[in-house]
Structures are given as C-alpha cells and as structure tokens.
Write an enzyme that holds these catalytic residues in place. Structure first.
Site, mmCIF file in Angstrom:
data_model
loop_
_atom_site.group_PDB
_atom_site.id
_atom_site.type_symbol
_atom_site.label_atom_id
_atom_site.label_comp_id
_atom_site.label_asym_id
_atom_site.label_seq_id
_atom_site.Cartn_x
_atom_site.Cartn_y
_atom_site.Cartn_z
ATOM 1 N N HIS A 110 19.856 36.690 20.864
ATOM 2 C CA HIS A 110 19.407 35.759 21.901
ATOM 3 C C HIS A 110 18.112 35.040 21.517
ATOM 4 O O HIS A 110 17.779 34.015 22.115
ATOM 5 C CB HIS A 110 19.255 36.466 23.258
ATOM 6 C CG HIS A 110 18.051 37.342 23.391
ATOM 7 N ND1 HIS A 110 18.101 38.708 23.231
ATOM 8 C CD2 HIS A 110 16.766 37.044 23.699
ATOM 9 C CE1 HIS A 110 16.885 39.205 23.434
ATOM 10 N NE2 HIS A 110 16.063 38.223 23.722
ATOM 11 N N ASP A 140 23.804 41.875 20.318
ATOM 12 C CA ASP A 140 22.538 41.136 20.350
ATOM 13 C C ASP A 140 21.770 41.296 19.044
ATOM 14 O O ASP A 140 20.552 41.447 19.039
ATOM 15 C CB ASP A 140 21.671 41.589 21.541
ATOM 16 C CG ASP A 140 20.568 40.573 21.857
ATOM 17 O OD1 ASP A 140 20.715 39.404 21.464
ATOM 18 O OD2 ASP A 140 19.556 40.968 22.466
ATOM 19 N N SER A 213 11.152 40.671 21.970
ATOM 20 C CA SER A 213 12.564 40.757 21.618
ATOM 21 C C SER A 213 12.777 40.587 20.124
ATOM 22 O O SER A 213 12.283 39.631 19.518
ATOM 23 C CB SER A 213 13.361 39.681 22.363
ATOM 24 O OG SER A 213 13.391 39.933 23.734
#
Length: 478
Positions: A110, A140, A213
């Site tokens: 993402h 992911d 992230s």
C-alpha cells in the site's frame, strides 16, 4: 558472620541490578548497527482534478493516513464548477528496509500502490529512483529495487521463535520523521484480521503511526522478525495495537516477486466458516476446531477429490487446522499442482481425502438473489420463528437446488439469529447427521424433535454462498 552477611547482600544487589538490566534493555547498539539499513520511501502519483478545488484525499476518513494527509498535504481553495481540469501531484510517505547489498528493498504494497514515481532516501541522505519489482496486495508486501551496491542489509530472524512478552523495536519514518525508533513487546502471535486471510500477524504495542508502514520490526538480537503494516485506531494515530507481517511470510512473497513478478497461491475451491461450540455439538465433534465447509465449487479441486458441504477440515497437508483462519494460509502456501491429504470429519468419523491443489485467481462470485416464493396470508411462524415457503420448480432450476425452503419472514427466536428474509434453508444438522428439507411440514417435524432450550444448526443458502447458522436456546415457538 558479618563478612558472610556482607557477601550475601552484595550478591542480592548484583542480582537486582541484573534483573533491572534485563527488564529495561538498551537499544542503542541495535539502532547503531541496523538503522542504516532502514530507508525512507516517498511516492508521487499524478492525479487529475478541477482547477481551484481542494486536493482530494486518497484515503478514507477512518484510514490512519487520512489525518496525516489532511494536516500535511497542501490544500487549495475551492473554485467554481466551470474550472478546467488540471493535473496535480499526490505524494505519500512510508518506510522500507534493505534486504540485499545490491539494492533490493522490502516495503508494504500500500506504500507504493498506484505510484508513478518511487524515491528511496538512505540515512546518509543519498536518494535513488526505485523500480517496483512486484507487489502482492493479499499480504501487503512489495519489492522495489534501486541501482546501488555495497549497501547495508538487515539480518533475518525467525518469527516462530518469538515469544509473547518479548521486547521488539521498530524503526521507520512516522509522519516523515526519518529513522524514528520505538519499542514495545509482542502482544500476541498469529492474529487474524478481517479481510486478511493470508497473514498470521504479529501484534505488538510498539508505537506505529502513518509513515511507519513498510518498516522493520526487530528482536533484541537485531534480526528482522516482521514488517510493520497496520494499526487498529479510532483516531488515525497509535492506540497501542500494531500489527506486523512475519518476515518468513514476506520473504516467501518477495522470492516469488523477484523470480516471476507475481505470487502464485494454491486453492481448493471451498467456502468455509469457523466451527463454534454449538456447531461442533451439532456435528458430533468433541471440540470446536477445524474449518467447516459451507459450499464446494462446482468442478473445483475439492469437488473432484470428493469433499462435500458439511465436512469439517481438521488437517491439511499434515498440519492441524486449529481454526478456519488457518486454512487459507495453509492452502495458499502450497504450490499449485501439489497433491495434499485433507483429513475431514464426516458423519461422526474422520477420513482422509487426497486433493490436487489448484491455482488461485481473482474471481468474483455472482450475487444471485432468489425470487420470492408464495405464502398463504397470515401464515404462522414455525418453532424457530420462521415463515417459510417451498421452492417452485423454476426457482430450483435457477438456484440449481433439489430441495430447500425460502425464508419469507423472521419473527421471535429467528430474529436473534444471523438469518435474513430471502435465505434458503437447505438442511438441518443434529448430532453429526444432515437432513435436507423440502417441505414446511417435514421441516417443522424435524424441529419438533428438539428439546426446549437446545441449539439448532441450519445449512443456509444466501446468494451463491452457503453458511451454517446456529440458533441457540430453542423455545416453544409462537
């Protein structure tokens, strides 16, 4: 004597000092050795919008990155309706880490999703344009490459050796603040999250915020054990619940991405659900474990092998299926074309079935809605609080069913269950026996055989999906 007492006190003080040292670890050496392998990743995406309008956020309001976008991205004043279209740059930030000295970097899918340009900045301030080798949205995970050599790379650890309560450290770029270090403990292992069927997440209380992230999660030996992926939050910021992808899962994904540019996963073509205590009792299982098969894909690997709706998958390819969330990961990790032994519970006994694993593809199941049956005006609800009607020949052909009853209305006890008007009751399950229903009279007779206060499990058809629904504490009806 005094000397012995003094020696004893010194030993006690030394032990307390050691205990204090173990309770409050020093992370400085870890950060000094591994920090240089952590990178900042920024992406640019060209978007089109009306001139003069505010820059739209690419995130939902409940996304952790929404608040960051709102605060830190430039917002333009709104213009009129007739303003001409124009292009603008949407920028986002994330983290990553170097896994090989020749420039391969792991991050979250993402972070680089839909990016037109990816820039990697090292701790020594050097910047490189990165190439996306591949990304896998199901886990992911993304692999990117920069053209550089002699880079510092992280060491890989074994997530299986992690213990709940163990100290872990995250390094990343929350809100763009490069190489920020946060620490905490492992809160749980093997977490399943909604819509995340292929990752047994590591839950921690490490402070993770937008920009973290894709960054690494280290154990105290300085080994990467996970990739920080998401948080649970009601505010958009850290609330003590952070989730990391185990590094062994990530490395398997990146290996396929590096080799073929995509990830190949196994599938057997079944729809499953969790085995509750009530469902286990209905099926005659000693304990609520495994994954119960709601539906079997026509012509799929499971049907060809002989699996049936109502089977409970207890083991797959030699591994115990503790809960339904375990099965997608187990099947997905098996190479398509492999023969795997599936142990199922069927009609009060276990049996082994050999299935040839197929390959997963993106599929969208059709949402078939049955037409309404006809019911007599003022028809009474049955003991479950259900008003049902028999399927017409046309409905049976359309739904490809031999029997079943359409739920027209739900009252009383039935309203407390996970039932909806339009659901089709296919069968009643009791003590491991499955009885298909075709008439309201037969259905009501089956229900009459249950004692008051007992649980009743129904096999339900909803659209093209099948599911088991247990109605607890059966009453006397209306």
């Amino acid at each position: 004597m005094k000397r012995l007492v003094a020696v004893f006190l010194l030993l006690v003080m030394h032990a307390l000092a050691l205990a204090q040292t173990r309770a409050l670890p020093d992370f400085t050496e870890l950060v000094e050795k591994q920090g240089a392998a952590v990178v900042n990743i920024s992406t640019t995406q060209t978007m089109r919008g009306r001139g003069g309008q505010a820059t739209p956020s690419p995130f939902d309001e409940d996304d952790p990155a929404y608040e960051f976008f709102r605060r830190f991205m430039p917002q333009h004043p709104r213009g009129g309706e007739g303003a001409p279209p124009r292009e603008f740059q949407n920028r986002s930030l994330g983290s990553g880490f170097i896994i090989s000295s020749d420039g391969y970097i792991l991050t979250n899918a993402h972070v680089v999703d839909s990016a037109d340009e990816v820039t990697v900045r090292l701790t020594d301030k050097r910047e490189f344009k990165a190439r996306i080798i591949g990304a896998d949205k199901r886990t992911d995970i993304a692999l990117v490459k920069i053209e550089a050599t002699g880079l510092p790379a992280v060491k890989m650890g074994d997530p299986a050796q992690l213990k709940v309560g163990e100290w872990v450290v995250a390094i990343g770029s929350p809100f763009g603040f490069d190489n920020s270090v946060t620490a905490g403990i492992v809160s749980a292992k093997g977490r399943s999250l909604p819509q995340e069927n292929y990752v047994p997440f590591i839950q921690t209380d490490v402070a993770i915020n937008p920009g973290n992230s894709g960054g690494p999660l280290f154990n105290l030996r300085g080994e990467v054990v996970g990739i920080n992926s998401q948080i649970y939050s009601r505010s958009g910021g850290y609330m003590g619940l952070s989730f990391a992808i185990p590094i062994d899962v990530a490395m398997e994904v990146q290996n396929q991405l590096r080799t073929t540019g995509k990830v190949s996963r196994g599938r057997i073509g079944v729809v499953i659900q969790e085995v509750s205590k009530e469902l286990a009792d209905s099926l005659g299982l000693a304990q609520p474990s495994g994954a119960v098969v709601n539906a079997v894909e026509k012509g799929g690997p499971a049907e060809k092998a002989g699996l049936e709706p109502g089977d409970v998958i207890l083991r797959f390819d030699g591994k115990t299926v503790g809960s339904s969330s375990d099965l997608p990961r187990m099947v997905g990790s098996v190479h398509p074309g492999t023969k795997a032994v599936v142990q199922v519970w069927r009609k009060g006994a276990t049996r082994d079935i050999t299935v040839t694993v197929g390959e997963m593809a993106d599929e969208k199941a059709a949402n078939l809605r049955p037409q309404r049956g006809s019911k007599a005006p003022g028809q009474a609800a049955n003991r479950l609080g259900l008003v049902v009607s028999e399927l017409s020949a046309e409905q049976k052909r359309e739904l490809k069913l031999n029997s079943g009853l359409l739920i027209e209305e739900i009252r009383g006890t039935g309203a407390r269950a996970e039932l909806r008007p339009g659901d089709i009751v296919i069968a009643v399950i009791s003590r491991g026996a499955t009885t298909e229903v075709s008439t309201a009279e037969q259905f009501n007779k089956l229900l009459a055989g249950f004692e008051k206060g007992s649980n009743v499990t129904l096999l339900i058809r909803r659209g093209e999906m099948q599911t088991f629904v247990t109605i607890k504490n059966l009453g006397g009806g209306e």
